[in-house]
Write a protein that holds these residues in place. Structure first.
Motif, short mmCIF file in Angstrom:
data_model
loop_
_atom_site.label_atom_id
_atom_site.label_comp_id
_atom_site.label_asym_id
_atom_site.label_seq_id
_atom_site.Cartn_x
_atom_site.Cartn_y
_atom_site.Cartn_z
N GLU A 286 78.54 49.09 81.26
CA GLU A 286 79.54 50.07 81.70
C GLU A 286 80.95 49.60 81.48
O GLU A 286 81.85 50.40 81.26
N ALA A 287 81.20 48.29 81.53
CA ALA A 287 82.56 47.78 81.43
C ALA A 287 83.07 47.76 79.99
O ALA A 287 84.27 47.58 79.78
N THR A 288 82.20 47.96 79.01
CA THR A 288 82.65 47.86 77.62
C THR A 288 82.66 49.19 76.90
O THR A 288 82.61 49.22 75.68
N VAL A 289 82.75 50.28 77.62
CA VAL A 289 82.80 51.60 77.00
C VAL A 289 84.11 51.67 76.21
O VAL A 289 85.18 51.44 76.76
N PRO A 290 84.05 51.93 74.90
CA PRO A 290 85.28 51.91 74.09
C PRO A 290 86.20 53.07 74.41
O PRO A 290 85.74 54.18 74.72
N MET A 291 87.47 52.81 74.36
CA MET A 291 88.49 53.86 74.56
C MET A 291 88.84 54.43 73.21
O MET A 291 88.89 53.71 72.21
N LEU A 292 89.09 55.72 73.16
CA LEU A 292 89.50 56.34 71.91
C LEU A 292 90.94 55.95 71.62
O LEU A 292 91.78 55.94 72.50
N ALA A 293 91.23 55.65 70.39
CA ALA A 293 92.58 55.26 70.00
C ALA A 293 93.40 56.48 69.64
O ALA A 293 92.98 57.48 69.27
N ARG B 135 74.71 52.80 78.02
CA ARG B 135 75.04 51.85 79.10
C ARG B 135 74.14 50.63 79.05
O ARG B 135 74.60 49.51 79.25
N ASP B 136 72.84 50.83 78.80
CA ASP B 136 71.91 49.70 78.70
C ASP B 136 72.31 48.76 77.56
O ASP B 136 72.23 47.54 77.69
N ARG B 137 72.73 49.34 76.47
CA ARG B 137 73.05 48.55 75.29
C ARG B 137 74.40 47.84 75.40
O ARG B 137 74.54 46.69 75.04
N PHE B 138 75.41 48.53 75.89
CA PHE B 138 76.77 47.99 75.87
C PHE B 138 77.33 47.66 77.25
O PHE B 138 78.37 47.02 77.34
N ASN C 174 74.43 63.99 76.21
CA ASN C 174 73.08 64.00 76.76
C ASN C 174 72.94 62.83 77.74
O ASN C 174 73.22 61.68 77.38
N PRO C 175 72.50 63.08 78.98
CA PRO C 175 72.37 62.00 79.97
C PRO C 175 71.48 60.84 79.51
O PRO C 175 71.76 59.69 79.81
N LYS C 176 70.43 61.13 78.77
CA LYS C 176 69.56 60.05 78.28
C LYS C 176 70.29 59.17 77.26
O LYS C 176 70.14 57.95 77.26
N GLN C 177 71.08 59.80 76.38
CA GLN C 177 71.84 59.02 75.42
C GLN C 177 72.87 58.15 76.13
O GLN C 177 73.07 57.00 75.77
#
Length: 61
Positions: free
Chosen positions: A54-61, A49-52, A41-44
């Protein structure tokens, strides 16, 4: 884009993509190559992004 993804992870089952639209040519291209595509969902995504940031988006292991 799909070729670039496969260069970094040759096995398509190792790749998962989050995308705002659940349909369309990009999703079809991903699924045709065996890559998992998840609709977000674009709002989610905006709240994430606001909370974390854009540079800290976790990668799936």
């Amino acid at each position: 884009m799909v070729d670039w993804l496969l260069e970094h992870a040759p096995n398509p089952t190792d790749i998962a993509v989050a995308i705002e639209m659940p349909h369309g040519p990009v999703v079809e291209a991903l699924m045709d190559r065996g890559i998992l595509a998840f609709s977000v969902n674009p709002k989610q995504l905006d709240r994430f992004r606001d909370r974390f940031g854009e540079a800290t988006v976790p990668m799936l292991a």
